[in-house]
Design an enzyme around this catalytic site. Structure first.
Site, PDB file in Angstrom:
ATOM      1  N   HIS A 119       0.905  -1.156   0.000  1.00  0.00           N
ATOM      2  CA  HIS A 119       0.000   0.000   0.000  1.00  0.00           C
ATOM      3  C   HIS A 119       0.941   1.202   0.000  1.00  0.00           C
ATOM      4  O   HIS A 119       1.454   1.595   1.073  1.00  0.00           O
ATOM      5  CB  HIS A 119      -0.884   0.035   1.240  1.00  0.00           C
ATOM      6  CG  HIS A 119      -1.599  -1.254   1.540  1.00  0.00           C
ATOM      7  ND1 HIS A 119      -2.732  -1.645   0.853  1.00  0.00           N
ATOM      8  CD2 HIS A 119      -1.356  -2.237   2.430  1.00  0.00           C
ATOM      9  CE1 HIS A 119      -3.145  -2.821   1.341  1.00  0.00           C
ATOM     10  NE2 HIS A 119      -2.328  -3.198   2.283  1.00  0.00           N
ATOM     11  N   GLN A 138       1.180   4.131   2.596  1.00  0.00           N
ATOM     12  CA  GLN A 138       1.520   3.855   3.994  1.00  0.00           C
ATOM     13  C   GLN A 138       3.018   4.048   4.286  1.00  0.00           C
ATOM     14  O   GLN A 138       3.437   4.029   5.443  1.00  0.00           O
ATOM     15  CB  GLN A 138       1.045   2.456   4.383  1.00  0.00           C
ATOM     16  CG  GLN A 138      -0.488   2.385   4.380  1.00  0.00           C
ATOM     17  CD  GLN A 138      -1.044   1.020   4.711  1.00  0.00           C
ATOM     18  OE1 GLN A 138      -0.336   0.157   5.217  1.00  0.00           O
ATOM     19  NE2 GLN A 138      -2.319   0.812   4.430  1.00  0.00           N
ATOM     20  N   ARG A 183      -4.336   1.525  12.745  1.00  0.00           N
ATOM     21  CA  ARG A 183      -5.247   1.803  11.628  1.00  0.00           C
ATOM     22  C   ARG A 183      -5.801   3.232  11.710  1.00  0.00           C
ATOM     23  O   ARG A 183      -5.992   3.890  10.685  1.00  0.00           O
ATOM     24  CB  ARG A 183      -6.396   0.782  11.607  1.00  0.00           C
ATOM     25  CG  ARG A 183      -7.177   0.840  10.296  1.00  0.00           C
ATOM     26  CD  ARG A 183      -8.279  -0.185  10.216  1.00  0.00           C
ATOM     27  NE  ARG A 183      -9.415   0.172  11.067  1.00  0.00           N
ATOM     28  CZ  ARG A 183     -10.650  -0.306  10.896  1.00  0.00           C
ATOM     29  NH1 ARG A 183     -10.903  -1.165   9.918  1.00  0.00           N
ATOM     30  NH2 ARG A 183     -11.627   0.040  11.702  1.00  0.00           N
ATOM     31  N   TYR A 198      -6.865   0.523  -2.639  1.00  0.00           N
ATOM     32  CA  TYR A 198      -8.275   0.701  -2.247  1.00  0.00           C
ATOM     33  C   TYR A 198      -8.675   2.158  -2.020  1.00  0.00           C
ATOM     34  O   TYR A 198      -9.800   2.439  -1.644  1.00  0.00           O
ATOM     35  CB  TYR A 198      -8.606  -0.145  -1.005  1.00  0.00           C
ATOM     36  CG  TYR A 198      -7.730   0.093   0.213  1.00  0.00           C
ATOM     37  CD1 TYR A 198      -7.994   1.144   1.090  1.00  0.00           C
ATOM     38  CD2 TYR A 198      -6.666  -0.756   0.496  1.00  0.00           C
ATOM     39  CE1 TYR A 198      -7.211   1.350   2.217  1.00  0.00           C
ATOM     40  CE2 TYR A 198      -5.871  -0.552   1.620  1.00  0.00           C
ATOM     41  CZ  TYR A 198      -6.145   0.497   2.474  1.00  0.00           C
ATOM     42  OH  TYR A 198      -5.355   0.698   3.583  1.00  0.00           O
ATOM     43  N   ARG A 224     -14.100  -8.498   6.240  1.00  0.00           N
ATOM     44  CA  ARG A 224     -14.677  -7.374   7.003  1.00  0.00           C
ATOM     45  C   ARG A 224     -15.323  -6.370   6.062  1.00  0.00           C
ATOM     46  O   ARG A 224     -16.345  -5.776   6.376  1.00  0.00           O
ATOM     47  CB  ARG A 224     -13.573  -6.647   7.795  1.00  0.00           C
ATOM     48  CG  ARG A 224     -13.013  -7.432   8.958  1.00  0.00           C
ATOM     49  CD  ARG A 224     -11.979  -6.606   9.733  1.00  0.00           C
ATOM     50  NE  ARG A 224     -10.649  -6.654   9.148  1.00  0.00           N
ATOM     51  CZ  ARG A 224      -9.959  -5.616   8.727  1.00  0.00           C
ATOM     52  NH1 ARG A 224     -10.466  -4.393   8.805  1.00  0.00           N
ATOM     53  NH2 ARG A 224      -8.747  -5.758   8.221  1.00  0.00           N
ATOM     54  N   HIS A 244      -6.862  -9.820   1.894  1.00  0.00           N
ATOM     55  CA  HIS A 244      -6.348  -9.964   3.254  1.00  0.00           C
ATOM     56  C   HIS A 244      -7.155 -11.075   3.930  1.00  0.00           C
ATOM     57  O   HIS A 244      -8.389 -11.033   3.921  1.00  0.00           O
ATOM     58  CB  HIS A 244      -6.579  -8.681   4.061  1.00  0.00           C
ATOM     59  CG  HIS A 244      -5.802  -7.476   3.607  1.00  0.00           C
ATOM     60  ND1 HIS A 244      -6.387  -6.276   3.294  1.00  0.00           N
ATOM     61  CD2 HIS A 244      -4.469  -7.279   3.455  1.00  0.00           C
ATOM     62  CE1 HIS A 244      -5.464  -5.380   2.977  1.00  0.00           C
ATOM     63  NE2 HIS A 244      -4.279  -5.972   3.051  1.00  0.00           N
ATOM     64  N   HIS A 274      -1.302 -12.393   4.340  1.00  0.00           N
ATOM     65  CA  HIS A 274      -1.099 -12.606   5.788  1.00  0.00           C
ATOM     66  C   HIS A 274      -1.365 -14.067   6.174  1.00  0.00           C
ATOM     67  O   HIS A 274      -0.450 -14.787   6.502  1.00  0.00           O
ATOM     68  CB  HIS A 274      -1.922 -11.654   6.673  1.00  0.00           C
ATOM     69  CG  HIS A 274      -1.645 -10.206   6.424  1.00  0.00           C
ATOM     70  ND1 HIS A 274      -0.388  -9.671   6.553  1.00  0.00           N
ATOM     71  CD2 HIS A 274      -2.454  -9.179   6.018  1.00  0.00           C
ATOM     72  CE1 HIS A 274      -0.433  -8.388   6.264  1.00  0.00           C
ATOM     73  NE2 HIS A 274      -1.675  -8.060   5.924  1.00  0.00           N
ATOM     74  N   ASP A 292       4.070  -4.529   2.371  1.00  0.00           N
ATOM     75  CA  ASP A 292       2.780  -4.119   2.919  1.00  0.00           C
ATOM     76  C   ASP A 292       2.755  -2.660   3.365  1.00  0.00           C
ATOM     77  O   ASP A 292       2.591  -1.764   2.554  1.00  0.00           O
ATOM     78  CB  ASP A 292       2.422  -5.097   4.060  1.00  0.00           C
ATOM     79  CG  ASP A 292       1.000  -4.931   4.558  1.00  0.00           C
ATOM     80  OD1 ASP A 292       0.258  -4.106   4.002  1.00  0.00           O
ATOM     81  OD2 ASP A 292       0.611  -5.637   5.509  1.00  0.00           O
TER      82      ASP A 292
HETATM   83 ZN   LIG Z   1      -2.288  -4.978   3.345  1.00  0.00          ZN
END
Ligand SMILES: [Zn+2]
Length: 448
Positions: free
Chosen positions: A65, A68, A86, A125, A210, A234, A271, A322
């Site tokens: 990502h 990040q 998060r 995303y 989720r 994920h 993961h 990641d």
């Molecule tokens: Zn990720």
């Protein structure tokens, strides 16, 4: 970047996929591909460019990502867990706009190139504007990310990610509105407008159980299957995800995705840290890949992924940086083995060659670049050389060069990087970008 690449490379040592390095390897190139590979040539022929040290296929970062990267150092202070991390990540996501993301992602991808990464799977995303407002081009950010990869010189698969809900049975809210297309059909309609281009491909992702309900997951899987796209999700990163999934559906996330038709040889579970017994057979038996991201999993206190058991059921292992707590694929590779040693009390669950395969071939296969990640005739000439005579790797012998590389090298030991037969990094420097300055500039524009 030079317009013309070399026609041949002579490598002091090269790893051709076996248990140890070969000496005096001549790699001939034709355009962006390798045309022949021969070992045992004592010195470089006159037409060949020499690569000192150990040459390996370009590393593949199967889970990224890019935005990040901003969080490095900023989320290392204080106590907390995945969920407190998060909240900080969402503050950064709030502030991203397409132009800023182009700058930030270009710098992050260039950092990857300096670390020997020649292909990235960008799990993307962050699609829309504030409160979910559509940009004039609804793919404005995805296209900025693809452009960033082109300008940096890295291969990319944009894994365009379906994200619909704020949790199981909960509406998306706040910054999550920027992630959501509202429905899987709307996701598919938007993604159909994405075009890849040279060095870029498009794939699909389901954010997690989720954020995507089983019906929507099935729709995404169907869309990806019709196009033979890689599909990532994920899976079981946190125990709370498993608990929510069990109470809502009476299944594990892997079983829920299996029932929705998501699992296949094109599927990679990212993961897979907290798997139930039956999940191993589902993922291994389904021919799926698993992408482990140990430096992020450590950083977020996720847990240690069950890599040995996954390898035992023939799940294909790949690696990702990641959240970019670090960008160093050698560290990801050795962490798979070393973190498991701490839990199991057993050494040597994964050979250095197996870990290096995960960091190269495994990653390329996972993100749909199956013609990369190997030094062999016909494959793309994505190559990385690591110098062995600096202080960190001095004393490396040919017989143990792969072990030295995987267990002791760092991203900073990468000297030369070629993508498609052209030098992108030479003697440790990116040929087109001042990477540190670009990172400083982009990160300074985001909230502290
Ligand atoms: Zn990720």
């Amino acid at each position: 970047m030079s317009a013309e690449g070399p026609s041949a490379l002579w490598c002091e040592l090269a790893w051709l996929g076996g248990g140890r390095a070969e000496e005096g390897v001549l790699i001939e190139l034709e355009g962006e591909r390798i045309s022949s590979v021969s070992a045992g040539m004592a010195s470089a022929p006159p037409q060949a460019t020499s690569l000192a040290g150990l040459t390996i296929p370009g590393l593949a970062n199967a889970h990224s990502h890019a935005f990040q990267r901003t969080l490095r150092g900023r989320t290392q202070a204080g106590r907390g867990d995945f969920w407190t991390w998060r909240r900080r990540m969402y503050e950064i996501a709030e502030a991203i706009e397409p132009d800023l993301y182009l700058t930030l992602a270009r710098a992050t991808f260039a950092e990857m190139l300096l670390a020997g990464i020649t292909a990235v799977g960008e799990f993307h995303y962050l699609h829309h504007g504030a409160d979910g407002a559509r940009y004039e081009d609804p793919n404005a950010i995805g296209k900025a990310v693809i452009e960033a990869a082109r300008e940096a010189g890295i291969r990319i698969t944009l894994l365009d990610t379906c994200y619909l809900h704020g949790g199981i049975g909960r509406e998306a809210e706040g910054v999550q509105l920027r992630f959501s297309d509202g429905s899987a059909d709307a996701w598919a309609e938007r993604v159909a407008g994405l075009e890849a281009g040279a060095g870029a491909r498009v794939g699909a992702a389901i954010h997690s159980v989720r954020a995507v309900d089983p019906e929507a997951a099935a729709r995404v899987a169907d869309f990806a299957a019709k196009r033979s796209w890689p599909l990532h999700a994920h899976v079981s990163e946190q125990p709370a995800e498993n608990e929510d999934c069990a109470s809502a559906y009476g299944k594990t996330p892997a079983a829920l995705l299996a029932a929705a038709g998501v699992l296949s040889e094109r599927f990679t579970a990212v993961h897979a840290t907290h798997l139930a017994e039956a999940d191993f057979e589902l993922l291994g038996g389904g021919g799926c890949g698993v992408c482990l991201c140990p430096t992020t999993e450590r950083d977020l206190a996720d847990g240690v992924g069950p890599a040995r058991r996954l390898a035992d059921v023939n799940a294909r292992i790949s690696l990702g940086t990641d959240s970019h707590a670090l960008i160093d694929m050698f560290e990801e590779a050795r962490a798979v083995e070393l973190d498991e040693r701490l839990e199991s009390g057993v050494r040597g669950g994964h050979s250095a060659a197996a870990l290096l395969r995960a960091a190269t071939t495994g990653g390329c296969d996972s993100i749909g670049w199956t013609e990369a990640g190997r030094i062999a005739a016909g494959k793309l000439a994505d190559l990385v050389s690591v110098e062995l005579d600096d202080v960190r790797l001095a004393g490396t012998s040919r017989d143990h060069a792969i072990e030295s590389l995987v267990f002791a090298a760092s991203a900073g030991d990468v000297r030369d990087v070629l993508v498609g037969g052209r030098f992108i990094v030479r003697d440790g420097a990116h040929l087109a970008l001042d990477v540190a300055a670009e990172l400083d500039e982009a990160i300074a524009m985001l909230p502290e």
